[in-house]
Design an enzyme around this catalytic site. Sequence first.
Site, PDB file in Angstrom:
ATOM      1  CG  ASN A   9      83.604  45.052  75.066  1.00 52.32           C
ATOM      2  OD1 ASN A   9      84.010  46.212  75.255  1.00 52.32           O
ATOM      3  ND2 ASN A   9      82.540  44.777  74.322  1.00 52.32           N
ATOM      4  CD1 TRP A  10      87.355  45.691  80.572  1.00 49.62           C
ATOM      5  CD2 TRP A  10      88.325  47.563  81.341  1.00 49.62           C
ATOM      6  NE1 TRP A  10      88.452  45.321  81.317  1.00 49.62           N
ATOM      7  CE2 TRP A  10      89.061  46.457  81.791  1.00 49.62           C
ATOM      8  CE3 TRP A  10      88.749  48.847  81.687  1.00 49.62           C
ATOM      9  CZ2 TRP A  10      90.197  46.591  82.596  1.00 49.62           C
ATOM     10  CZ3 TRP A  10      89.884  48.982  82.476  1.00 49.62           C
ATOM     11  CH2 TRP A  10      90.595  47.864  82.932  1.00 49.62           C
ATOM     12  CE  LYS A  11      79.640  45.046  76.440  1.00 53.66           C
ATOM     13  NZ  LYS A  11      78.307  44.498  76.245  1.00 53.66           N
ATOM     14  CG  HIS A  94      80.138  44.857  70.485  1.00 54.49           C
ATOM     15  ND1 HIS A  94      78.893  45.206  70.930  1.00 54.49           N
ATOM     16  CD2 HIS A  94      80.626  43.955  71.370  1.00 54.49           C
ATOM     17  CE1 HIS A  94      78.645  44.538  72.057  1.00 54.49           C
ATOM     18  NE2 HIS A  94      79.683  43.770  72.338  1.00 54.49           N
ATOM     19  CD  GLU A  96      77.030  46.718  73.699  1.00 58.84           C
ATOM     20  OE1 GLU A  96      78.104  47.306  73.875  1.00 58.84           O
ATOM     21  OE2 GLU A  96      76.633  45.793  74.436  1.00 58.84           O
ATOM     22  CD  GLU A 164      80.174  39.519  71.812  1.00 61.01           C
ATOM     23  OE1 GLU A 164      80.708  39.292  72.899  1.00 61.01           O
ATOM     24  OE2 GLU A 164      79.839  40.663  71.443  1.00 61.01           O
ATOM     25  N   GLY A 170      74.583  41.065  77.740  1.00 61.48           N
ATOM     26  CA  GLY A 170      74.150  41.914  78.843  1.00 61.48           C
ATOM     27  C   GLY A 170      72.777  41.560  79.407  1.00 61.48           C
ATOM     28  CB  SER A 210      75.101  36.548  79.680  1.00 62.20           C
ATOM     29  OG  SER A 210      74.283  37.675  79.447  1.00 62.20           O
ATOM     30  N   GLY A 231      81.908  40.811  78.694  1.00 63.82           N
ATOM     31  CA  GLY A 231      81.554  42.209  78.951  1.00 63.82           C
ATOM     32  C   GLY A 231      81.497  42.487  80.445  1.00 63.82           C
TER      33      GLY A 231
HETATM   34  P1  PGA Z   1      78.262  40.702  78.356  1.00 63.82           P
HETATM   35  O1  PGA Z   1      78.824  41.430  77.034  1.00 63.82           O
HETATM   36  O2  PGA Z   1      79.308  39.704  78.780  1.00 63.82           O
HETATM   37  O3  PGA Z   1      78.064  41.804  79.346  1.00 63.82           O
HETATM   38  O4  PGA Z   1      76.993  40.032  77.968  1.00 63.82           O
HETATM   39  C1  PGA Z   1      79.556  40.715  76.080  1.00 63.82           C
HETATM   40  C2  PGA Z   1      79.938  41.633  74.947  1.00 63.82           C
HETATM   41  O5  PGA Z   1      79.152  42.521  74.599  1.00 63.82           O
HETATM   42  O6  PGA Z   1      81.037  41.517  74.371  1.00 63.82           O
END
Ligand code: PGA
Length: 256
Positions: A9-11, A94, A96, A164, A170, A210, A231
């Site tokens: 997931n490049w966000k 997600h 976020e 998640e 993150g 993470s 991520g």
């Molecule tokens: P992260 O994000 O690996 O940077 O913790 C994972 C995600 O949000 O899918």
Amino acid sequence: MRMPMIAGNWKMNTTVGEAIELVNEMRSRLDEIDNVDKVICPPFISLATVKELIKGSSIKLGAQNIYFEEKGAYTGEISPLMLTELCEFVIIGHSERRQYFNETDEIINKKGQSALKVGLKPILCIGERLEQNEAGLTAEVVTKQLRSALVGIDDLSKMIIAYEPIWAIGTGRAATGKQANNTIGFIRQTISQLYDKGIAQNVRILYGGSVTAANASDFVQQYEIDGALVGGASLKTNEFLSIVRLTSEIKGSLRG
Ligand code: PGA
């Protein structure tokens, strides 16, 4: 047997130019790794370009979001139908999006239904906040999210679930493999109750939060965990490749 999966997931990272660079860096090395689905989810604006770059390879493409309507006056939104020409997967729910864009369980359910209707495979994210985790509410929270997200969805064969925990996203503070395995086992049990045992055994459930090359093996050696939604580490070529390679090797050796 569930096919393992690692999804990046490049966000909201990479310009189109940077996306091209990153794909060029990983494409051939990623393509070589077997027995694991390798999915990358760049921003919308790079999907068409990346699609061309990965043509003929085993790398699969996903989007990070959709709107649930098919078309119309929804300025700025992208519909599932539009994405069917570009990619196979789409991340929905997600944390976020839930947190910053006020997405509710109902909205996420609509997104899942509309994705499936046009043949897109949703990667449905669920997970608890830190205080919920500390209050021992993890099972309750993920059950509620799962039940709401799956309302009216009869066929889970195209659905992927990602557990998640929000406190792990993150933050550099990943869950342990055991913790994640327990919760994912519980999610599978809930699916078994909502559908049946066979369906629950077949649905792929990933861990996310993470995940790095250093801790990935801790997760993928767990029976219930079918891979990871990655991520930050998905933007680093060597890191991402290591996670994919480890997953292929460990899941391969577990199968015997
Ligand atoms: P992260 O994000 O690996 O940077 O913790 C994972 C995600 O949000 O899918």
